[in-house]
Enzyme design. Sequence first.
Site, PDB file in Angstrom:
ATOM      1  CB  CYS A  67      -0.978  -0.049   1.164  1.00  0.00           C
ATOM      2  SG  CYS A  67      -2.348   1.140   1.016  1.00  0.00           S
ATOM      3  CD  GLU A 111      -0.312  -5.639   5.896  1.00  0.00           C
ATOM      4  OE1 GLU A 111      -0.618  -4.443   6.064  1.00  0.00           O
ATOM      5  OE2 GLU A 111      -0.180  -6.144   4.768  1.00  0.00           O
ATOM      6  CG  HIS A 117      -3.020  -3.649   3.567  1.00  0.00           C
ATOM      7  ND1 HIS A 117      -2.126  -2.982   4.368  1.00  0.00           N
ATOM      8  CD2 HIS A 117      -3.654  -2.694   2.830  1.00  0.00           C
ATOM      9  CE1 HIS A 117      -2.213  -1.676   4.146  1.00  0.00           C
ATOM     10  NE2 HIS A 117      -3.132  -1.476   3.216  1.00  0.00           N
TER      11      HIS A 117
END
Length: 235
Positions: free
Chosen positions: A87, A198, A196
């Site tokens: 991002c 994660e 994302h």
Amino acid sequence: MAPRIGVVTFPGSLDDRDAQRAIRIAGAEPVALWHADHDLQSVDAIVLPGGFSYGDYLRPGAIAAVSPIMTEVIAAAHRGMPVLGICNGFQVLVEAHLLPGGLIRNAHQQFIRRDQRLVVENVDTAWTHLYSPGEEIVIPLKNGDGGYVANDETLKRLEGEGLIAFRYAEVNPNGSLNDIAGLSNERGNVVGLMPHPEHAVEAGFGPDTPEAMSSGTDGLRFFQSAIEALTARVS
């Protein structure tokens, strides 16, 4: 010994702790790196996390791209160290000219947050080689400046050289040209994407799947890919 993967914190980073957690879950040692330092602390790979570095003043990622730590990150990337930009981290990579093109305000001019379906296009990178070509994965997306743009010559080169790492599937959430959600450099050690990974590494905390709510872990293989690549390099 587990690989050491650094996560850079800039003023305004939001997802640095999430990236550290994902690295730990994947089996590596997360190392906190500070934007004002020149010391990479002997890490084996680097993650530039999501957020709003320097408040997104000027352009998202533009100020972070010239911060002290980025001098070392750029040099390490040129040496072949795996670098992942997520991002805002993708925006930093573009502003630092480690990846081509630019990222602008979403086409609908609004911040968007959704679980986004992606098609994996390039698996010949340090961060994607545990995926399959054409595989569809679901990764959370949250951005206001995620529209990828580039001139025709750059787009033709990205397409021709297979440097598009991910494309948006089903819906293009931000107006990115050619549905581009993520890129790789020619060497395959630098990858940037707007979604994302994660946030999709542990069952119970990821996107919904047909099997169960919040059970999606499609992002885990980003970090496992890097760990396997680093382990193979050492052995």
